[in-house]
Scaffold this active site. Structure first.
Site, PDB file in Angstrom:
ATOM      1  N   GLY A  55      11.382  27.960  96.100  1.00  0.00           N
ATOM      2  CA  GLY A  55      12.604  28.033  95.287  1.00  0.00           C
ATOM      3  C   GLY A  55      12.461  29.069  94.187  1.00  0.00           C
ATOM      4  O   GLY A  55      11.389  29.208  93.604  1.00  0.00           O
ATOM      5  N   ARG A  71      11.624  29.660 102.214  1.00  0.00           N
ATOM      6  CA  ARG A  71      10.709  28.510 102.322  1.00  0.00           C
ATOM      7  C   ARG A  71       9.971  28.550 103.664  1.00  0.00           C
ATOM      8  O   ARG A  71       9.714  27.526 104.271  1.00  0.00           O
ATOM      9  CB  ARG A  71      11.484  27.209 102.154  1.00  0.00           C
ATOM     10  CG  ARG A  71      12.096  27.027 100.764  1.00  0.00           C
ATOM     11  CD  ARG A  71      12.490  25.601 100.517  1.00  0.00           C
ATOM     12  NE  ARG A  71      13.180  25.402  99.254  1.00  0.00           N
ATOM     13  CZ  ARG A  71      12.575  25.230  98.085  1.00  0.00           C
ATOM     14  NH1 ARG A  71      11.259  25.252  98.015  1.00  0.00           N
ATOM     15  NH2 ARG A  71      13.282  25.046  96.992  1.00  0.00           N
ATOM     16  N   ASP A  85       3.496  24.734  95.006  1.00  0.00           N
ATOM     17  CA  ASP A  85       2.417  24.172  95.832  1.00  0.00           C
ATOM     18  C   ASP A  85       2.499  24.613  97.301  1.00  0.00           C
ATOM     19  O   ASP A  85       1.461  24.789  97.943  1.00  0.00           O
ATOM     20  CB  ASP A  85       2.364  22.647  95.701  1.00  0.00           C
ATOM     21  CG  ASP A  85       3.705  21.987  95.966  1.00  0.00           C
ATOM     22  OD1 ASP A  85       4.730  22.699  95.970  1.00  0.00           O
ATOM     23  OD2 ASP A  85       3.731  20.763  96.185  1.00  0.00           O
ATOM     24  N   THR A 133       7.081  27.167  89.419  1.00  0.00           N
ATOM     25  CA  THR A 133       8.049  26.194  89.937  1.00  0.00           C
ATOM     26  C   THR A 133       8.681  25.490  88.749  1.00  0.00           C
ATOM     27  O   THR A 133       7.991  25.126  87.801  1.00  0.00           O
ATOM     28  CB  THR A 133       7.465  25.109  90.860  1.00  0.00           C
ATOM     29  OG1 THR A 133       8.426  24.053  90.997  1.00  0.00           O
ATOM     30  CG2 THR A 133       6.168  24.501  90.369  1.00  0.00           C
ATOM     31  N   ASP A 193       9.582  22.655  88.782  1.00  0.00           N
ATOM     32  CA  ASP A 193       9.147  21.250  88.811  1.00  0.00           C
ATOM     33  C   ASP A 193       7.909  20.995  87.936  1.00  0.00           C
ATOM     34  O   ASP A 193       7.632  19.853  87.588  1.00  0.00           O
ATOM     35  CB  ASP A 193       8.812  20.828  90.251  1.00  0.00           C
ATOM     36  CG  ASP A 193       9.987  20.983  91.203  1.00  0.00           C
ATOM     37  OD1 ASP A 193      11.129  21.056  90.731  1.00  0.00           O
ATOM     38  OD2 ASP A 193       9.751  21.034  92.422  1.00  0.00           O
ATOM     39  N   ASP A 232       4.829  20.939  88.770  1.00  0.00           N
ATOM     40  CA  ASP A 232       3.947  19.953  89.408  1.00  0.00           C
ATOM     41  C   ASP A 232       2.743  20.559  90.118  1.00  0.00           C
ATOM     42  O   ASP A 232       2.149  19.935  90.993  1.00  0.00           O
ATOM     43  CB  ASP A 232       4.752  19.076  90.385  1.00  0.00           C
ATOM     44  CG  ASP A 232       5.386  19.897  91.511  1.00  0.00           C
ATOM     45  OD1 ASP A 232       5.356  21.138  91.442  1.00  0.00           O
ATOM     46  OD2 ASP A 232       5.909  19.288  92.457  1.00  0.00           O
ATOM     47  N   ARG A 290      11.877  17.261  92.248  1.00  0.00           N
ATOM     48  CA  ARG A 290      11.241  16.755  93.465  1.00  0.00           C
ATOM     49  C   ARG A 290      10.520  15.427  93.179  1.00  0.00           C
ATOM     50  O   ARG A 290      11.134  14.539  92.609  1.00  0.00           O
ATOM     51  CB  ARG A 290      10.279  17.806  94.012  1.00  0.00           C
ATOM     52  CG  ARG A 290      10.078  17.643  95.492  1.00  0.00           C
ATOM     53  CD  ARG A 290       9.620  18.886  96.137  1.00  0.00           C
ATOM     54  NE  ARG A 290      10.711  19.569  96.804  1.00  0.00           N
ATOM     55  CZ  ARG A 290      10.661  20.777  97.279  1.00  0.00           C
ATOM     56  NH1 ARG A 290       9.567  21.484  97.140  1.00  0.00           N
ATOM     57  NH2 ARG A 290      11.690  21.305  97.884  1.00  0.00           N
TER      58      ARG A 290
HETATM   59  O1  F6P Z   1      10.983  23.027  94.094  1.00  0.00           O
HETATM   60  C1  F6P Z   1      11.985  23.452  93.242  1.00  0.00           C
HETATM   61  C2  F6P Z   1      13.277  22.728  93.545  1.00  0.00           C
HETATM   62  O2  F6P Z   1      14.236  23.230  92.650  1.00  0.00           O
HETATM   63  C3  F6P Z   1      13.196  21.208  93.496  1.00  0.00           C
HETATM   64  O3  F6P Z   1      13.283  20.713  92.191  1.00  0.00           O
HETATM   65  C4  F6P Z   1      14.366  20.832  94.369  1.00  0.00           C
HETATM   66  O4  F6P Z   1      14.181  19.563  94.965  1.00  0.00           O
HETATM   67  C5  F6P Z   1      14.361  21.894  95.414  1.00  0.00           C
HETATM   68  O5  F6P Z   1      13.734  23.014  94.851  1.00  0.00           O
HETATM   69  C6  F6P Z   1      15.735  22.311  95.888  1.00  0.00           C
HETATM   70  O6  F6P Z   1      15.566  23.214  96.924  1.00  0.00           O
HETATM   71  P1  F6P Z   1      16.672  24.208  97.503  1.00  0.00           P
HETATM   72  O7  F6P Z   1      16.720  25.394  96.609  1.00  0.00           O
HETATM   73  O8  F6P Z   1      16.133  24.545  98.853  1.00  0.00           O
HETATM   74  O9  F6P Z   1      17.955  23.466  97.526  1.00  0.00           O
END
Ligand code: F6P
Length: 342
Positions: A10, A72, A103, A125, A127, A129, A171
């Site tokens: 992301g 991704r 990660d 990220t 997140d 994490d 997440r």
């Molecule tokens: O990993 C970053 C994140 O923003 C998470 O917080 C969230 O669950 C996910 O990506 C959303 O992913 P996408 O951009 O594929 O909708």
């Protein structure tokens, strides 16, 4: 020396600041940089690989997103793809690689390092994490957006005497909810690391009403564990096996249940991808710059299989294997600090 750089997973604010720092530091050593477009997909022929000069990165420091694009894509889903990645690194004469990601991206980098690819990571990220570092690029910008949103939602919640439920990303980690909620004065925070019944939230809201507080802000992490709520099972996954947490609609479920059980008028706001947009904060610009410079320094020292990590105020090398060994879950002392202000 020729270095490849890619951004995976992301997007978030601060990626461009890191790319710029990699290019500028590489230039300092006289190294050439190639930008790999669209994350690992770029090494599978699904994105161009082109020189990235100091001029190309001029002016991108405050820019959100990533000029390299992202995806991704997980090459380890298919052994042939791993071979293709290695072959493409060779074909472009890449002596070293900088993988900027969370990660998942760092996990791919760690596995490539085991196959003797000369790679270093940079942790990003929203997140927050990634194991081994106090902060990842993008987190500070995301929680700044959350705090700003909570400030704005306070005035409308207070005018209408409503409960406002705010769903945030993160997440399986509650960092965004806890730090954003703490900074924005949340009246309750629901996170994955501390399972809490919606009934507990309702009792708390009723107590607040009795104390004369006629509005409340509830922050709900997208991965929050609420045992007395039947949540939607979600089977939609990405290439790294992560379920689409946005489709759980946990904020909506919590909001609906609060209104049903307490009778308090309730509204729900999902902050979603707004949390990943716009210009990076000062903190993220500086962190990304320090990480980008350190990553190229590691390459220059021949220190592969590492990423720069922030510990306290120092940037230190952290093994990629340590970074991806586990997900870093929220510091519960921060959660308890936020609880003091409910
Ligand atoms: O990993 C970053 C994140 O923003 C998470 O917080 C969230 O669950 C996910 O990506 C959303 O992913 P996408 O951009 O594929 O909708």
């Amino acid at each position: 020396m020729r270095i490849g750089v890619l951004t995976g997973g992301g997007d978030c604010p601060g990626l461009n600041a890191a790319i710029r720092a990699v290019v500028r530091r590489a230039d300092h050593y006289g190294y050439e940089v190639l930008g790999i477009h669209n994350g690992w997909a770029g090494l599978l022929g699904e994105g161009s690989i082109a020189p990235l000069s100091v001029r190309d990165v001029s002016g991108i420091l405050p820019l959100g997103g990533t000029i390299l694009g992202t995806s991704r894509t997980n090459p380890f889903k298919n052994p042939e793809h791993v071979q293709q990645v290695m072959a493409n690194l060779d074909r472009h004469g890449l002596d070293a690689l900088v993988a900027i990601g969370g990660d998942d991206t760092l996990g791919v980098a760690a596995k490539l390092y085991e196959r003797d690819v000369r790679v270093v990571g940079i942790p990003k990220t929203m997140d927050n994490d990634v194991n081994g570092t106090d902060y990842t690029i993008g987190f500070n910008s995301a929680v700044t957006i959350v705090a700003d949103a909570l400030d704005k939602l306070h005035t409308t919640a207070s005018s209408h005497h409503r409960v406002l439920v705010v769903e945030v990303m993160g997440r399986d980690a509650g960092w965004v909810a806890v730090v954003g909620g703490l900074a924005g004065g949340a009246d309750f925070i629901l996170i994955p690391e501390r399972p809490t019944n919606v009934e507990t939230v309702c009792r708390h809201l009723e107590r607040r009403r009795q104390m004369g507080k006629d509005f409340s802000i509830i922050v709900v992490a997208e991965g929050a564990v609420v045992p007395d709520l039947p949540t939607l099972e979600q089977s939609d996954t990405d290439q790294f096996g992560h379920v689409r947490l946005d489709r759980r609609n946990i904020g909506e479920l919590v909001g609906r249940e609060i209104e049903r059980r307490t009778g308090f008028e309730t509204r729900v706001t999902v902050l979603g991808h707004l949390q990943r947009g716009g210009s990076p904060t000062l903190f993220d610009r500086v962190l990304a710059t320090r990480f980008g410079v350190a990553a190229v320094d590691y390459i220059n020292e021949g220190r592969f299989g590492f990423m720069p990590a922030l510990r306290g105020v120092e940037i230190v090398p952290c093994k990629l294997s340590e970074a991806v060994a586990t997900n870093r879950r929220v510091d519960l002392t921060l959660y308890e600090l936020a609880q003091l202000f409910y």
